[in-house]
Design an enzyme around this catalytic site. Sequence first.
Site, PDB file in Angstrom:
ATOM      1  N   MET A 169     -11.668  15.303   3.905  1.00 13.96           N
ATOM      2  CA  MET A 169     -10.409  14.430   4.552  1.00 13.96           C
ATOM      3  C   MET A 169      -9.368  15.343   5.381  1.00 13.96           C
ATOM      4  O   MET A 169      -8.798  14.747   6.456  1.00 13.96           O
ATOM      5  CB  MET A 169      -9.520  13.981   3.378  1.00 13.96           C
ATOM      6  CG  MET A 169     -10.326  12.722   2.746  1.00 13.96           C
ATOM      7  SD  MET A 169      -9.446  12.237   1.038  1.00 13.96           S
ATOM      8  CE  MET A 169      -8.055  11.255   1.868  1.00 13.96           C
ATOM      9  N   LYS A 259      -3.021   2.113  17.461  1.00 15.68           N
ATOM     10  CA  LYS A 259      -2.019   2.763  16.614  1.00 15.68           C
ATOM     11  C   LYS A 259      -0.943   3.361  17.336  1.00 15.68           C
ATOM     12  O   LYS A 259      -0.868   3.951  18.375  1.00 15.68           O
ATOM     13  CB  LYS A 259      -2.472   3.731  15.531  1.00 15.68           C
ATOM     14  CG  LYS A 259      -3.453   3.088  14.697  1.00 15.68           C
ATOM     15  CD  LYS A 259      -3.918   4.106  13.528  1.00 15.68           C
ATOM     16  CE  LYS A 259      -5.092   3.558  12.457  1.00 15.68           C
ATOM     17  NZ  LYS A 259      -4.340   2.558  11.581  1.00 15.68           N
ATOM     18  N   ARG A 268      -7.498  11.329  10.697  1.00 17.81           N
ATOM     19  CA  ARG A 268      -8.831  11.890  10.484  1.00 17.81           C
ATOM     20  C   ARG A 268      -9.234  11.683   8.890  1.00 17.81           C
ATOM     21  O   ARG A 268     -10.356  11.926   8.713  1.00 17.81           O
ATOM     22  CB  ARG A 268      -8.627  13.642  10.811  1.00 17.81           C
ATOM     23  CG  ARG A 268      -7.440  14.177   9.605  1.00 17.81           C
ATOM     24  CD  ARG A 268      -7.261  15.485  10.177  1.00 17.81           C
ATOM     25  NE  ARG A 268      -6.341  16.182   9.197  1.00 17.81           N
ATOM     26  CZ  ARG A 268      -5.056  16.245   9.226  1.00 17.81           C
ATOM     27  NH1 ARG A 268      -4.541  15.351  10.133  1.00 17.81           N
ATOM     28  NH2 ARG A 268      -4.395  16.910   8.295  1.00 17.81           N
ATOM     29  N   GLU A 331     -10.551  -2.373  11.033  1.00 18.66           N
ATOM     30  CA  GLU A 331     -12.056  -2.003  11.384  1.00 18.66           C
ATOM     31  C   GLU A 331     -12.847  -1.955   9.994  1.00 18.66           C
ATOM     32  O   GLU A 331     -13.769  -1.885   9.971  1.00 18.66           O
ATOM     33  CB  GLU A 331     -12.116  -1.095  12.375  1.00 18.66           C
ATOM     34  CG  GLU A 331     -12.034   0.513  12.048  1.00 18.66           C
ATOM     35  CD  GLU A 331     -10.751   0.972  11.160  1.00 18.66           C
ATOM     36  OE1 GLU A 331     -10.677   1.848  10.354  1.00 18.66           O
ATOM     37  OE2 GLU A 331      -9.798   0.220  11.561  1.00 18.66           O
ATOM     38  N   ARG A 333     -12.581  -2.788   7.091  1.00 15.59           N
ATOM     39  CA  ARG A 333     -13.650  -4.174   6.456  1.00 15.59           C
ATOM     40  C   ARG A 333     -14.582  -4.585   7.088  1.00 15.59           C
ATOM     41  O   ARG A 333     -15.553  -4.983   6.608  1.00 15.59           O
ATOM     42  CB  ARG A 333     -12.573  -5.177   6.355  1.00 15.59           C
ATOM     43  CG  ARG A 333     -11.884  -5.826   7.547  1.00 15.59           C
ATOM     44  CD  ARG A 333     -10.538  -6.614   7.381  1.00 15.59           C
ATOM     45  NE  ARG A 333      -9.577  -5.650   7.328  1.00 15.59           N
ATOM     46  CZ  ARG A 333      -8.406  -6.090   7.066  1.00 15.59           C
ATOM     47  NH1 ARG A 333      -7.873  -7.336   7.179  1.00 15.59           N
ATOM     48  NH2 ARG A 333      -7.215  -5.193   6.736  1.00 15.59           N
TER      49      ARG A 333
END
Length: 486
Positions: A169, A259, A268, A331, A333
């Site tokens: 992550m 965004k 990221r 996006e 989902r």
Amino acid sequence: GLVLGVYSSEKDDGAAQFTSAGDAFDRLVSGKLRALLSLCGPPLKKGKTRIFHGLHQDFPSVVVVGLGKKNAGINEQENWNEGKENVRTAVAVGCRQIQDLEIPCVEVDPCGDAQAAAEGAVLGLHEYNELKQKKKPVVTPQLHGSAESEAWQKGVIYAEGQNLARYLMEAPANYMTPIKFAEHIEQKLRSFSNVKVHIRPESWITTQEMGAFLSVAKGSAEPPIFLEIHYSGGADTNDSPLVFVGKGVTFDSGGISLKPSSGMDAMRADMGGAATVCSAIVTAAALNLPLNIIGLAPLCENMPSGKANKPGDVVRAKNGKTIQVDNTDAEGRLLLADALCYAHNFNARAIVNAATLTGAMDVALGSAAAGVFTNSLWLWTHLYEASILTGDRVWRMPLFEHYTKQVTDCPLADVSNIGKYSRAGGACTAAAFLKEFVTASHWAHLDIAGVMSNKDEVPYLRKGMAGRPTRTLVEFAARLSQDSHN
């Protein structure tokens, strides 16, 4: 270095109450440790430390750290095992002090719970500094004594699993593209003979008619990947597997619904769902858990370009349902819709998906717990009980028909990717959307947006991406494997 625990005094005389390892060390140095502690002022509070030098030639530096009450157990109000959390925190604080002294090796008092102590040490020392020239000194934590070595080793494996998720992550999006993510996981699983990893290219995704997933990916120059992992730990490889599904958006700009630039770099980590479920499978394999697990991770970027989804576009998911894309920043989902449809091919015991899905989840619960939306009380109970042990909590959220109506009342398609009242109940309408792609009777959706990163809320994690709730997923799988055995 040596880290030793000391409990809060039950009586008012303030005499330090050592763990058995602390007592043994104090005897070794003829009572000097206890004498020094009493000279240093009031008794140590939970998570606070005192450091002593030159007490013993084997341990030039000894950190004594407060463990809180001796018999702290499950705290019903906090929904976790307070004793375990106290040990994790204390050990992490102590190990970091040794690291600050640039001592390369630390022995850790098991503090009555060697697994929690190992988790505290390994999680507390982790930091992503791959790309820095100046790195913190590497410290290797070891168990002090040998009484609980099996539990210690288990704790190390659990913590390394979460650290893998943190690493994935935290890595910059240009270093952790969809293909690099898949290859990293494949490399981690290479040594296990009972694991197969399939890195599915765009052509395969197209043949699977995953139109919703492809619609998100087409905005980026990075090709999408569908990562599929099969871990066959069960006695019978044909036993129904647990299926983990993780959202794998390796960078989320929001697409055309861009965004704000402030804080966008944190996106990221929008593949936190994929990172935690894949890391949980790596951990399950390392623990040799006796059950079958399948991991599915649709991986892509969400970028604005001439090819990107536009607000108002309609796309078709794998199950034939049409989706109106009213906001291209909803996006995750879309990826999950197709991956959840595909998950139904495996006759799963349970399907559990994890995703950094909605800002609304962060607004609702902050970083205290991951939100769980589920159609199964059995599944909820297992997840909840696992989270009490790990201290990485979950909290049940509603999956009411009330929210379904808000996504199915859609002008152009079968469902809209945002609720018709926009921001109201955003995490709940996102879950209701996913439910439209699930027919399995045991399904849970974990919205982990609020627990994505750590500022200072979890004392045994440094600032940065948290890798939560990897240990809860592992503990949940372990409980499920015991269920199969009984």
